[in-house]
Design an enzyme around this catalytic site. Structure first.
Site, short mmCIF file in Angstrom:
data_model
loop_
_atom_site.label_atom_id
_atom_site.label_comp_id
_atom_site.label_asym_id
_atom_site.label_seq_id
_atom_site.Cartn_x
_atom_site.Cartn_y
_atom_site.Cartn_z
CG ASP A 1 -7.08 5.26 -5.21
OD1 ASP A 1 -7.69 6.34 -5.13
OD2 ASP A 1 -7.27 4.32 -4.43
CG ASN B 1 -8.83 -5.79 0.69
OD1 ASN B 1 -8.57 -4.62 0.95
ND2 ASN B 1 -8.88 -6.24 -0.56
CG HIS C 1 -7.86 -1.59 -0.50
ND1 HIS C 1 -8.76 -2.27 -1.29
CD2 HIS C 1 -8.46 -0.41 -0.21
CE1 HIS C 1 -9.84 -1.53 -1.46
NE2 HIS C 1 -9.69 -0.40 -0.82
CD GLU D 1 -7.46 -4.63 -3.79
OE1 GLU D 1 -7.55 -4.51 -2.56
OE2 GLU D 1 -8.46 -4.78 -4.53
C1 GLP Z 1 -11.72 2.32 -2.15
C2 GLP Z 1 -10.55 3.31 -2.38
C3 GLP Z 1 -9.77 3.52 -1.13
C4 GLP Z 1 -10.73 3.64 0.02
C5 GLP Z 1 -11.34 2.29 0.28
C6 GLP Z 1 -12.41 2.26 1.33
O1 GLP Z 1 -11.78 1.30 -3.04
N1 GLP Z 1 -9.68 3.03 -3.45
O2 GLP Z 1 -8.92 4.65 -1.27
O3 GLP Z 1 -10.08 4.05 1.17
O4 GLP Z 1 -11.75 1.67 -0.91
O5 GLP Z 1 -13.59 2.83 0.87
P1 GLP Z 1 -14.78 3.25 1.81
O6 GLP Z 1 -14.32 4.46 2.55
O7 GLP Z 1 -15.90 3.56 0.87
O8 GLP Z 1 -15.04 2.11 2.72
#
Ligand code: GLP
Length: 243
Positions: free
Chosen positions: A67, A136, A138, A143
């Protein structure tokens, strides 16, 4: 689904890096699906260390990232383009021409998504997809929703995701409100999937995503249907799950 319990974040990172290393050693010209967020940073650090020791060669590897924020320039230090260069691409011998992310600078969402779908098709399928897990549920930026969206699409980020990611920005208002993300079908078509999760704050979502019902309200739950998923989670992230 294989769940591997790691002691802590460092142990999770080493175990995940071992799995990625094995992929690169077994198939030097593999396609890696890569992820951003804070969770995989230790995994990338470990891969860089092993590369520096001469144990890994990324010269034939291709990568496609999950992404990218819409509207951030590549030199913005919060763009995922910047993140990937900073944490991995500039530190190993991967050919930059073979690294791909959605183009966050493309204002036309339909074009950005169609172009990225073509890139994903052109690399010929993902061998190993690395994923983090949002609070959440994702994966990428898919989402919670009423459906699973198959291919690359533009997402309106939920307030909880903006809130979670604002720690990297000056303020809530500075966090982009939209992103381009790979879709669920693309992720599900990866030959293997590796999920990294760390911390007590992820314990409830680990339980819901991997031990609860399969629902687009918790997008990661669809991974229960994938034939080759490995979750590497630390004890804190597994604290609500009976192993
Ligand atoms: C972000 C990314 C995801 C990631 C997630 C968790 O927004 N788009 O690819 O896995 O949220 O992030 P973190 O590892 O900082 O908790």
């Amino acid at each position: 689904m294989r769940i591997i319990k790691a002691k802590d974040y460092k142990d999770m990172s080493r175990k995940a890096a071992n799995i990625i290393s094995a992929q690169v050693i077994v198939k030097p010209n593999c396609v890696l699906g890569l992820a951003t967020g804070s969770t995989p940073i230790g995994t990338y650090e470990q891969l860089v260390e092993w590369y520096q020791k001469g144990d890994l060669d990324f010269s034939k590897v291709t990568s496609v990232n999950l992404d990218e924020y819409k509207g951030l320039t590549k030199d913005n230090d919060q763009s995922y383009y910047y993140f990937m260069n900073d944490h991995l691409f500039s530190k190993v011998n991967i050919n930059k021409d073979n690294t791909h992310l959605p183009d966050g600078t493309e204002p036309d969402s339909d074009k950005a998504c169609a172009d990225y779908n073509k890139v994903i098709e052109s690399v010929g399928g993902i061998d190993l997809q690395l994923l983090g897990l949002g609070h959440n549920g994702h994966i990428g930026f898919n989402e919670p929703a009423d459906e699973f969206i198959p291919e690359t699409h533009c997402v309106d980020l939920t307030p909880s995701t903006i809130e979670a990611n604002k720690r990297f920005f000056a303020s809530y208002d500075d966090v982009p409100k939209q992103a381009y993300t790979m879709g669920i079908k693309t992720i599900m078509l990866a030959k293997s999937v590796l999920v990294v999760v760390s911390g007590e704050d992820k314990a409830a979502i680990v339980r819901d995503a991997f031990f609860g019902s399969i629902t687009p309200k918790v997008q990661a739950s669809v991974l229960q249907l994938h034939p080759n998923v490995t979750v590497v989670a630390d004890e804190a992230a597994l604290s609500l799950v009976k192993m």
